[in-house]
Design a protein around this motif. Structure first.
Motif, mmCIF file in Angstrom:
data_model
loop_
_atom_site.group_PDB
_atom_site.id
_atom_site.type_symbol
_atom_site.label_atom_id
_atom_site.label_comp_id
_atom_site.label_asym_id
_atom_site.label_seq_id
_atom_site.Cartn_x
_atom_site.Cartn_y
_atom_site.Cartn_z
ATOM 1 N N GLU A 291 0.696 -1.150 -0.172
ATOM 2 C CA GLU A 291 -0.006 -0.034 -0.063
ATOM 3 C C GLU A 291 0.835 1.023 0.147
ATOM 4 N N GLY A 292 2.031 1.208 0.686
ATOM 5 C CA GLY A 292 2.792 2.482 0.714
ATOM 6 C C GLY A 292 3.473 2.677 -0.819
ATOM 7 N N GLU A 293 3.673 1.660 -1.305
ATOM 8 C CA GLU A 293 3.924 1.701 -3.034
ATOM 9 C C GLU A 293 3.061 2.150 -3.674
ATOM 10 N N ARG A 294 1.828 2.095 -3.461
ATOM 11 C CA ARG A 294 0.870 2.416 -4.201
ATOM 12 C C ARG A 294 0.568 3.708 -4.206
ATOM 13 N N LEU A 295 0.408 4.219 -3.014
ATOM 14 C CA LEU A 295 -0.060 5.675 -2.484
ATOM 15 C C LEU A 295 1.186 6.632 -2.949
ATOM 16 N N LYS A 296 2.687 6.074 -2.869
ATOM 17 C CA LYS A 296 3.623 6.959 -3.320
ATOM 18 C C LYS A 296 3.498 7.124 -5.001
ATOM 19 N N ASN A 297 3.017 6.342 -5.542
ATOM 20 C CA ASN A 297 2.818 6.591 -6.989
ATOM 21 C C ASN A 297 1.559 7.426 -7.301
ATOM 22 N N LEU A 298 0.685 7.506 -6.475
ATOM 23 C CA LEU A 298 -0.654 8.032 -6.716
ATOM 24 C C LEU A 298 -0.444 9.370 -5.998
ATOM 25 N N LEU A 299 0.009 9.656 -5.079
ATOM 26 C CA LEU A 299 -0.047 11.148 -4.541
ATOM 27 C C LEU A 299 1.209 12.195 -4.978
ATOM 28 N N ALA A 300 0.846 13.337 -5.079
ATOM 29 C CA ALA A 300 1.736 14.311 -6.049
ATOM 30 C C ALA A 300 2.888 14.416 -5.147
ATOM 31 N N ARG A 301 2.914 14.545 -3.734
ATOM 32 C CA ARG A 301 3.970 14.892 -3.036
ATOM 33 C C ARG A 301 4.265 13.907 -2.081
ATOM 34 N N CYS A 302 4.835 12.823 -2.400
ATOM 35 C CA CYS A 302 4.980 11.718 -1.404
ATOM 36 C C CYS A 302 5.994 11.126 -1.250
ATOM 37 N N GLU A 303 6.805 10.998 -0.117
ATOM 38 C CA GLU A 303 7.868 10.011 -0.050
ATOM 39 C C GLU A 303 7.435 8.902 1.042
ATOM 40 N N PHE A 304 8.138 7.651 0.800
ATOM 41 C CA PHE A 304 8.021 6.540 1.486
ATOM 42 C C PHE A 304 8.986 5.761 1.937
ATOM 43 N N ARG A 305 8.996 5.428 3.300
ATOM 44 C CA ARG A 305 9.877 4.744 4.073
ATOM 45 C C ARG A 305 9.238 3.374 4.551
ATOM 46 N N LYS A 306 10.186 2.425 4.264
ATOM 47 C CA LYS A 306 9.809 0.918 4.669
ATOM 48 C C LYS A 306 10.547 0.518 6.005
ATOM 49 N N PHE A 307 9.834 -0.419 6.645
ATOM 50 C CA PHE A 307 10.230 -1.014 7.975
ATOM 51 C C PHE A 307 10.030 -2.567 8.152
ATOM 52 N N ASP A 308 11.178 -3.080 7.239
ATOM 53 C CA ASP A 308 10.782 -4.603 7.007
ATOM 54 C C ASP A 308 10.522 -5.354 8.239
ATOM 55 N N ASP A 309 11.225 -5.248 9.634
ATOM 56 C CA ASP A 309 10.916 -5.879 10.484
ATOM 57 C C ASP A 309 10.012 -5.463 11.390
ATOM 58 N N SER A 310 9.092 -4.656 11.265
ATOM 59 C CA SER A 310 8.003 -3.883 12.218
ATOM 60 C C SER A 310 6.576 -4.500 11.870
ATOM 61 N N GLY A 311 5.616 -4.633 12.729
ATOM 62 C CA GLY A 311 4.349 -4.828 12.592
ATOM 63 C C GLY A 311 3.280 -3.846 12.411
ATOM 64 N N HIS A 312 2.316 -4.021 12.597
ATOM 65 C CA HIS A 312 1.166 -3.156 12.250
ATOM 66 C C HIS A 312 1.275 -1.703 13.260
ATOM 67 N N PHE A 313 1.307 -1.973 14.629
ATOM 68 C CA PHE A 313 1.515 -0.879 15.434
ATOM 69 C C PHE A 313 2.808 -0.431 15.390
ATOM 70 N N LEU A 314 3.117 0.221 14.243
ATOM 71 C CA LEU A 314 4.579 0.804 14.053
ATOM 72 C C LEU A 314 5.121 1.768 15.132
ATOM 73 N N LEU A 315 4.380 2.902 15.522
ATOM 74 C CA LEU A 315 4.581 3.734 16.348
ATOM 75 C C LEU A 315 4.694 3.509 17.918
ATOM 76 N N LEU A 316 4.351 2.283 18.132
ATOM 77 C CA LEU A 316 4.471 1.706 19.441
ATOM 78 C C LEU A 316 5.916 0.752 19.682
ATOM 79 N N GLU A 317 6.585 0.710 18.579
ATOM 80 C CA GLU A 317 7.569 -0.188 18.727
ATOM 81 C C GLU A 317 8.885 0.792 19.128
ATOM 82 N N ASP A 318 9.751 0.026 20.148
ATOM 83 C CA ASP A 318 10.769 0.751 20.780
ATOM 84 C C ASP A 318 11.865 0.975 19.647
#
Length: 690
Positions: free
Chosen positions: A332-359
């Motif tokens: 979905e991140g890849e898809r939105l990056k290509n659809l939105l006009a001013r978009c950057e994308f960062r991947k976190f390969d080892d993270s789960g759904h609740f990304l912002l609660l990870e140490d």
């Protein structure tokens, strides 16, 4: 603390901000002995927003200093345990509607800090940024949306509520951006706000957007829940593992990594203790009826946001997890990056759904890496820069650890009396300082030099860098912006006279390569040849602020590789010629008014034949004073004389190093490895005598 729109009541460490006409107010809100002297405030009305601290500007400047010293003490970060403990106080519904609250630990911030609205995920509690409050609270005015457990506000009504707040705050501060940090369903809400308000300056930071809901397994969950009577206690451990991770799996990973058994046992015990205390909280946070309602809310939010993606003009940063078990977030991140006009994308390969609660995730660091912090309409690379923390410096140094080890850099500097010494004692401590030198092939000298200066002298050298480091493209023609994250963390700025002016005026240590890309992408046989412009570009700027100019040379590229296919060779091949023209046209053109070789700034990658590794050598010459010479160097001839003096000093530094390295018995990597094998891997390898 006073509020302009109401009254603030303190009681036993609690605080509550409410309107004078409010009748029913719950007085129990978030007391925790784990965060001493901290309190939270809550705006109880849908329309009410948290009162802003009225501390004096002087007090704010004393408390929050973006330009704080390097290696300052780190904040205590909250943990996932804090999230569950504080969630208990939010679960008890007071019958009120969704509302904003703001942690008082975020009260002391920059005078002109932009507003940050946090839009929660499926939990709705609004504590999704709890691990980031202290750091973000220094540079943002943070408000978090809380949706009570039993609340059944529709998505469109939530949208209208947040939209009212956004429009009101935009009217109050039209020249400052408003940040919308959305998690999952909150990301859909942020996208919908941006689509409906293209005239408002919004910055979206979206963690695992739920716009992929229809392509996930979640729609299949609703029929299962409807057919399951009673509460869902058997699902709670799975929900906990999604939020806090798997304690047993983490313990096994630690064992496989060879960590001490006692540490693994302690972490396992703590993990199961958190699990046992958190399951009752989860049971109250996501009862069966609420979970069913949230699935309907997800469906509505996803459909609404997807239908309006074409209208979004806001600056957007997508954060996607590689191991999200609820949503296909990476795709979905890849898809939105290509659809939105001013978009950057960062991947976190080892993270789960609740990304912002990870140490392991630090949102402020991510914002720094992407240059997404700004207090005006555009990011100011000088004034909006936030100094790296100790942890960030450690991460940068660690990322270059192998390269620094292989190059085993030798550093020489010159004292004020002209004495050449090993180490960096000759580098001026106080700025402004302008380092001017030679750019080795592909800029391979940068990492060892900048990291050694920050480690040995606690000085951050901010580089004047090519705009390609800050650019991105939809078609992938340019390098991945993430590959330059460490440059942005360490304060690199794009080449521009205004940026050099701002850095020197703030007494910074600045790194400048007059030869630029022409030197870094030189042709065959051109190693250690300077390609400087004819104009004395930097001399008068340095004199304007009394900056010391430190000429330096660096050698060693010819012991690591040799250019065998250069620009001239590539331009003879149609495919590579087209690629060079495409890359060059996709970046900002520099020195269009320059003449000669320095104007030849075509972006290309030369063919390099690796060599058996040698060693890097750096020599910082005697600092050249410009203080008190502002008027004198207005004269073009005088300025050109100093310019040629600096250039000559750089050439002398290079010549000195080329000669001296011949007598270094550890120039080759094999003697260095043998030395460290007998003296310890962290021992400093000797070099030639000065």
């Amino acid at each position: 603390m006073a509020a302009s729109t109401g009254t603030c009541i303190f009681s036993g460490g609690f605080s509550l901000v409410f309107r004078r006409d409010e009748v029913k107010v719950s007085t129990r809100y978030l007391k925790s002995d784990r965060i001493p002297n901290k309190a939270w405030r809550l705006a109880v009305s849908v329309d009410q927003v948290p009162a802003t601290s009225t501390n004096s500007a002087k007090k704010e400047e004393e408390t929050v200093n973006i330009e704080r010293p390097l290696a300052a003490a780190e904040d205590r970060r909250s943990s996932i345990k804090d999230y569950f403990e504080h969630s208990k106080d939010f679960i008890k519904s007071d019958g009120g509607p969704p509302r904003w609250f703001s942690p008082l630990e975020c009260a002391y911030r920059l005078n002109d800090a932009p507003l940050l609205l946090f839009l929660p995920g499926i939990d709705g509690v609004g504590l999704g940024l709890i691990l980031h409050h202290q750091k973000l609270g220094r540079i943002f005015d943070i408000w978090c949306l809380h949706i009570p457990v039993m609340d059944r506000t529709s998505f469109t009504d939530l949208l209208k509520m947040v939209e009212r707040t956004v429009r009101l705050e935009h009217q109050r501060s039209p020249n400052r951006p408003i940040y919308l940090v959305g998690d999952s369903i909150g990301a859909c809400l942020a996208l919908a706000i941006a689509a409906r308000n293209p005239h408002i300056d919004l910055v979206l930071i979206l963690a695992n957007p739920a716009t992929s809901f229809s392509r996930s397994q979640l729609p299949l969950l609703k029929p299962f829940l409807e057919a399951t009577p009673g509460q869902l206690s058997f699902l709670l451990p799975n929900v906990f593992s999604l939020i806090a991770g798997d304690p047993l799996g983490a313990a096994l990973d630690n064992l496989l990594k060879g960590l001490p058994l006692q540490n693994t046992a302690r972490e396992l015990t703590e993990g199961f203790a958190t699990l046992s205390s958190s399951l009752p909280v989860l049971a109250e946070l996501l009862p069966r009826e609420t979970l069913l309602w949230k699935l309907d809310l997800l469906k509505s939010a996803s459909a609404y946001a997807n239908s309006r993606l074409h209208a979004i003009k806001a600056q957007t940063l997508i954060l996607s997890s590689g191991k999200d078990e609820l949503l296909p977030s990476k795709e979905e991140g890849e898809r939105l990056k290509n659809l939105l006009a001013r978009c950057e994308f960062r991947k976190f390969d080892d993270s789960g759904h609740f990304l912002l609660l990870e140490d392991s995730i630090d949102l402020l660091t991510i914002i720094k890496r992407t240059s997404y912090y700004r207090r005006g309409k555009f990011h100011d690379y000088a004034s909006d820069f936030i100094l790296p923390t100790t942890d960030e410096i450690k991460q940068v140094v660690e990322s270059y650890r192998l390269w620094n080890s292989v190059t085993s850099p030798v550093m020489l500097s010159t004292l004020e009396d002209g004495t050449v010494v090993k180490g960096l004692a000759g580098i001026p401590s106080e700025g402004p300082v302008l380092y001017v030198g030679y750019h080795m092939l592909l800029g391979i000298e940068l990492a060892p030099m900048v990291t050694r200066i920050v480690l040995e002298r606690n000085i951050l050298v901010r580089g004047i860098a090519h705009p390609i480091i800050f650019a991105s493209s939809k078609d992938g023609g340019l390098p991945d912006p993430a590959s330059y994250d460490s440059f942005r963390i360490m304060g690199a700025v794009p080449v521009a006279p205004t940026n050099l002016f701002r850095l020197l005026s703030s007494k910074s240590h600045v790194l400048l390569y007059p030869g630029g890309m022409r030197e870094a992408l030189h042709r065959k046989g051109e190693e250690y040849k300077l390609f400087w412009p004819q104009q004395s570009e930097f001399v008068r700027m340095a004199a304007r602020f009394g900056a010391k100019i430190v000429p330096f040379g660096a050698v060693g590229e010819d012991d690591f590789g040799e250019v065998v296919v250069d620009y001239e060779d590539l331009m003879k091949i149609p495919y590579f010629r087209d690629q060079i023209e495409k890359l060059t046209n996709a970046t900002v053109r520099l020195r269009n008014d320059a003449v000669g070789e320095v104007a030849n700034q075509q972006v290309h990658l030369p063919g390099i034949l690796p060599k058996f590794p040698g060693r890097f050598y750096y020599y910082f010459g005697k600092p050249i004073e410009t203080k008190g010479m502002k008027e004198e160097l207005r004269d073009k001839e005088k300025a050109n004389e100093m310019y040629l003096q600096v250039k000559s000093e750089v050439e002398n530094c290079i010549a000195y190093l080329k000669e001296k390295r011949e007598s270094d018995p550890y120039r080759n990597i094999l003697p260095r490895l043998l030395y460290q094998a007998t003296h310890g891997p962290s021992s400093e390898v000797p070099t030639f005598e000065i």
